[in-house]
Design a protein around this motif. Structure first.
Motif, PDB file in Angstrom:
ATOM      1  N   PRO A  92       0.784  -1.239   0.000  1.00 46.17           N
ATOM      2  CA  PRO A  92       0.000   0.000   0.000  1.00 46.17           C
ATOM      3  C   PRO A  92       0.813   1.285   0.000  1.00 46.17           C
ATOM      4  O   PRO A  92       0.489   2.219  -0.745  1.00 46.17           O
ATOM      5  CB  PRO A  92      -0.848  -0.128   1.274  1.00 46.17           C
ATOM      6  N   THR A  93       1.861   1.376   0.812  1.00 45.29           N
ATOM      7  CA  THR A  93       2.615   2.627   0.872  1.00 45.29           C
ATOM      8  C   THR A  93       3.274   2.951  -0.460  1.00 45.29           C
ATOM      9  O   THR A  93       3.291   4.108  -0.893  1.00 45.29           O
ATOM     10  CB  THR A  93       3.674   2.567   1.982  1.00 45.29           C
ATOM     11  N   GLU A  96       0.541   3.924  -3.015  1.00 48.67           N
ATOM     12  CA  GLU A  96       0.082   5.291  -2.777  1.00 48.67           C
ATOM     13  C   GLU A  96       1.052   6.303  -3.368  1.00 48.67           C
ATOM     14  O   GLU A  96       0.652   7.251  -4.043  1.00 48.67           O
ATOM     15  CB  GLU A  96      -0.088   5.536  -1.287  1.00 48.67           C
ATOM     16  N   HIS A 130      -6.067  -2.199  -4.447  1.00 47.19           N
ATOM     17  CA  HIS A 130      -5.953  -1.166  -3.419  1.00 47.19           C
ATOM     18  C   HIS A 130      -7.190  -0.273  -3.429  1.00 47.19           C
ATOM     19  O   HIS A 130      -7.186   0.841  -3.942  1.00 47.19           O
ATOM     20  CB  HIS A 130      -4.688  -0.322  -3.661  1.00 47.19           C
ATOM     21  N   LEU A 133      -7.862   2.958  -1.517  1.00 45.14           N
ATOM     22  CA  LEU A 133      -6.626   3.753  -1.492  1.00 45.14           C
ATOM     23  C   LEU A 133      -6.409   4.510  -2.792  1.00 45.14           C
ATOM     24  O   LEU A 133      -6.177   5.729  -2.788  1.00 45.14           O
ATOM     25  CB  LEU A 133      -5.436   2.831  -1.205  1.00 45.14           C
ATOM     26  N   GLU A 134      -6.461   3.809  -3.924  1.00 47.00           N
ATOM     27  CA  GLU A 134      -6.130   4.469  -5.180  1.00 47.00           C
ATOM     28  C   GLU A 134      -7.118   5.570  -5.550  1.00 47.00           C
ATOM     29  O   GLU A 134      -6.691   6.675  -5.925  1.00 47.00           O
ATOM     30  CB  GLU A 134      -5.983   3.426  -6.294  1.00 47.00           C
ATOM     31  N   ASP A 136      -8.804   7.334  -3.532  1.00 42.04           N
ATOM     32  CA  ASP A 136      -8.571   8.404  -2.568  1.00 42.04           C
ATOM     33  C   ASP A 136      -7.376   9.258  -2.966  1.00 42.04           C
ATOM     34  O   ASP A 136      -7.401  10.497  -2.865  1.00 42.04           O
ATOM     35  CB  ASP A 136      -8.347   7.823  -1.167  1.00 42.04           C
ATOM     36  N   VAL A 137      -6.305   8.609  -3.429  1.00 43.06           N
ATOM     37  CA  VAL A 137      -5.124   9.355  -3.858  1.00 43.06           C
ATOM     38  C   VAL A 137      -5.467  10.210  -5.072  1.00 43.06           C
ATOM     39  O   VAL A 137      -5.088  11.394  -5.142  1.00 43.06           O
ATOM     40  CB  VAL A 137      -3.960   8.402  -4.176  1.00 43.06           C
TER      41      VAL A 137
END
Length: 270
Positions: A92-93, A96, A130, A133-134, A136-137
């Motif tokens: 994840p990190t 991101e 993800h 996450l994706e 959101d980014v």
């Protein structure tokens, strides 16, 4: 969240046959007409796995995202392109950081070329990836979306969404996704087959249940693009819209309804 709901394995042929008849009008020509007569933003698809472009043709697929390469692509007469991020292979990190870099570069080039851009995140039809996450980014760079659209249907791979439950075809059966080997993935594992439950499972505390809505197969096949448009316009802001689909024509109708919602009075015949 509470324990995800469980669903039975269904017979593929009978289940699909008992759905409402497909929408009678081929909306692909209408979609083409809309896109050829309406000013649209440049479309950039971020693909998290190399398999995502295999059913596409006549479109660029970039494996780099430096400013010079993106600038060349933004000057292309074609309306969009893919970027292969392969982010599904990253933790994840790192994913991101990668998506943020790509989106930042795209935003910079869009501004420099005086263009507007739409971002699509192409993910896995068996729900590994993800999420959220994706998206959101991407929103952190381009601004908040009205809503997220979750549409994991993939006809060629036998992935169908019916009554908000996502199924994977195995032989003559439709197996709820949460019961398949894909749900046991070491990195992206999940338990939920119902996509409403899936969103709440993958983003605990992020969404209220009333922020989740869906476009049903009946909406698509009986109501057509206008019904889809009305569902989308009524969707809660900042929520998630789940797309049900069991045939490629279902996705065509959904896209026509999406364009109707974006551009207003456009020629969608019944």
């Amino acid at each position: 969240m509470s324990q995800p709901r469980e669903y039975p394995v269904l017979p593929r042929e009978t289940t699909l046959a008992n759905l409402p008849a497909e929408y009678p009008t081929d909306t692909q020509d209408q979609i083409t007409q809309i896109l050829s007569t309406t000013p649209i933003n440049r479309l950039v698809v971020l693909d998290d796995d190399p398999t995502g472009t295999q059913t596409c043709h006549d479109i660029s697929v970039l494996t780099v995202w430096d400013i010079a390469t993106l600038t060349t692509e933004f000057h292309s007469p074609k309306p969009g392109f893919f970027i292969l991020t392969n982010s599904r292979a990253l933790p994840p990190t790192e994913a991101e950081s990668l998506i943020r870099t790509i989106c930042t570069n795209i935003a910079q080039v869009a501004k420099a070329t005086n263009q507007t851009v739409d971002i699509v995140l192409r993910g896995d039809s068996t729900l590994r990836g993800h999420f959220p996450l994706e998206p959101d980014v991407a929103q952190s760079v381009f601004g908040p979306a009205d809503a997220l659209v979750l549409a994991p249907f993939f006809f060629q791979g036998g992935r169908f969404t019916i009554d908000d439950v996502h199924y994977v075809a195995e032989g003559e059966d439709l197996v709820p996704a949460g019961m398949t080997q894909f749900a046991k993935d070491a990195t992206f594992g999940y338990k939920s087959s119902n996509l409403r439950d899936y969103v709440l499972e993958k983003a605990p505390g992020r969404f209220d249940p009333d922020q989740l809505c869906s476009v049903s197969i009946r909406d698509i096949r009986v109501g057509g693009p206008q019904a889809v448009c009305e569902k989308l316009l009524a969707a809660p802001g900042g929520g998630v819209v789940i797309v049900n689909a069991a045939a490629e024509s279902d996705m065509h109708v959904f896209v026509a309804g999406l364009l109707l919602g974006m551009f207003g009075d456009i020629p969608i015949s019944a």
